[in-house]
Motif scaffolding. Structure first.
Motif, short mmCIF file in Angstrom:
data_model
loop_
_atom_site.label_atom_id
_atom_site.label_comp_id
_atom_site.label_asym_id
_atom_site.label_seq_id
_atom_site.Cartn_x
_atom_site.Cartn_y
_atom_site.Cartn_z
N ASP A 1 25.24 21.51 83.51
CA ASP A 1 26.43 22.31 83.83
C ASP A 1 26.08 23.64 84.48
O ASP A 1 26.93 24.23 85.16
N GLN B 1 28.23 24.50 87.58
CA GLN B 1 28.99 25.75 87.61
C GLN B 1 28.73 26.52 88.91
O GLN B 1 29.65 27.04 89.54
N ALA C 1 36.14 25.99 85.45
CA ALA C 1 35.43 27.26 85.35
C ALA C 1 35.35 27.71 83.89
O ALA C 1 34.30 28.16 83.42
N TYR D 1 32.87 25.34 82.01
CA TYR D 1 31.46 25.62 82.29
C TYR D 1 31.03 26.96 81.72
O TYR D 1 29.88 27.13 81.31
N HIS D 2 31.94 27.91 81.69
CA HIS D 2 31.60 29.20 81.09
C HIS D 2 31.18 29.01 79.63
O HIS D 2 30.24 29.67 79.15
N THR E 1 27.61 26.82 79.49
CA THR E 1 26.40 27.27 80.17
C THR E 1 25.75 28.50 79.55
O THR E 1 24.66 28.89 79.98
#
Length: 277
Positions: free
Chosen positions: A212, A216, A255, A258-259, A262
């Protein structure tokens, strides 16, 4: 490994990817990242070490990055100018967005005339107008929805005596919907959003990408390129199923996902230091 098409897409825009990387992992933090860490992350999307080093060097030369040495390692941080550039990108992504639902009926118009001896200036001005969301309505007359401040562009090119900027509203028999379709390639804009949806609106986007952290980076780069090319046309003059609406919803969902996924990956992958004042 990514597909040949994906590898080509990534390798042809390393600076766009770098700006996304810096916005995600450096902006708003008093930090600098080891070049080897950046090379590792970019290697996950088949961007070569040579391309990364060349991009970092060019951006440092242009005053966007600062170098910090720790032993044999070189770390890169942001200059104030780079911070402003990245903050502008953040505003475009999260505040301005892809769908213009707040248009007040005003257009910014730009007229200019430059002799053939200034062909290069003419080309630069056209390029910057397109980047700023303008479309060519007719020869020498460009328009964009809303109020646009072109002072910086005109001053940078030294064209104050050659450019006229004003705001106006359409009047009968002219219709704003006609202006939208005359000055902007609606089909091309829509197709870019459809391409984004084709890549990302699946249960497993970019399946060949290793993690990811890499996904991302590509997601944010894809989206920023989209919204930077989008003239932010009034939603009321676009189709009800305008693909930017669904694309923006999808981007925000991915978004945020993935925040969350990650944070630990970035902590392990990135060697960072706090630059000395």
């Amino acid at each position: 490994m990514t597909s040949a098409d994906d590898a080509l897409t990534y390798s042809t825009r390393p600076q766009s990817l770098m700006l996304s990387f810096l916005g995600l992992h450096v902006l708003g933090r008093d930090t600098a990242v080891y070049s080897g860490s950046i090379i590792d992350v970019f290697g996950r999307i088949d961007v070569s070490e040579e391309a990364v080093r060349s991009t970092l060097s060019r951006m440092a030369h242009r005053g966007l990055l600062t170098r910090h040495r720790r032993g044999r390692r070189v770390y890169f941080g942001l200059t104030e100018h780079a911070g402003r550039v990245l903050q502008d990108g953040e505003r475009r992504i999260w505040d301005t967005g892809a769908v213009n639902r707040d248009w007040d009926g005003t257009w910014t118009l730009v007229a200019f005339s430059l002799p053939d001896t200034r062909r290069s200036d003419r080309h630069d001005l056209r390029s910057k107008l397109i980047w700023a969301g303008f479309g060519l309505l007719q020869n020498g007359l460009w328009i964009a929805p809303g109020h646009k401040d072109l002072t910086a562009i005109v001053d940078e090119l030294g064209l104050g005596d050659n450019v006229t900027v004003f705001t106006a509203q359409q009047a009968k028999p002219t219709e704003s919907a006609d202006l939208v379709r005359k000055a902007f390639d609606i089909d091309a804009i829509a197709e870019r959003y459809r391409a984004f949806l084709a890549r990302w609106d699946t249960s497993d986007p970019l399946p060949a990408t290793p993690d990811d952290l890499a996904r991302q980076l590509v997601l944010h780069t894809d989206w920023l390129q989209l919204v930077r090319q989008d003239p932010h046309l009034p939603a009321e003059h676009l189709d009800a199923d305008w693909p930017a609406i669904r694309a923006e919803k999808l981007f925000r969902e991915l978004a945020h996902h993935y925040h969350a996924t990650t944070a630990e990956l970035a902590e392990g992958a990135l060697d960072q230091i706090r630059p000395e004042a």
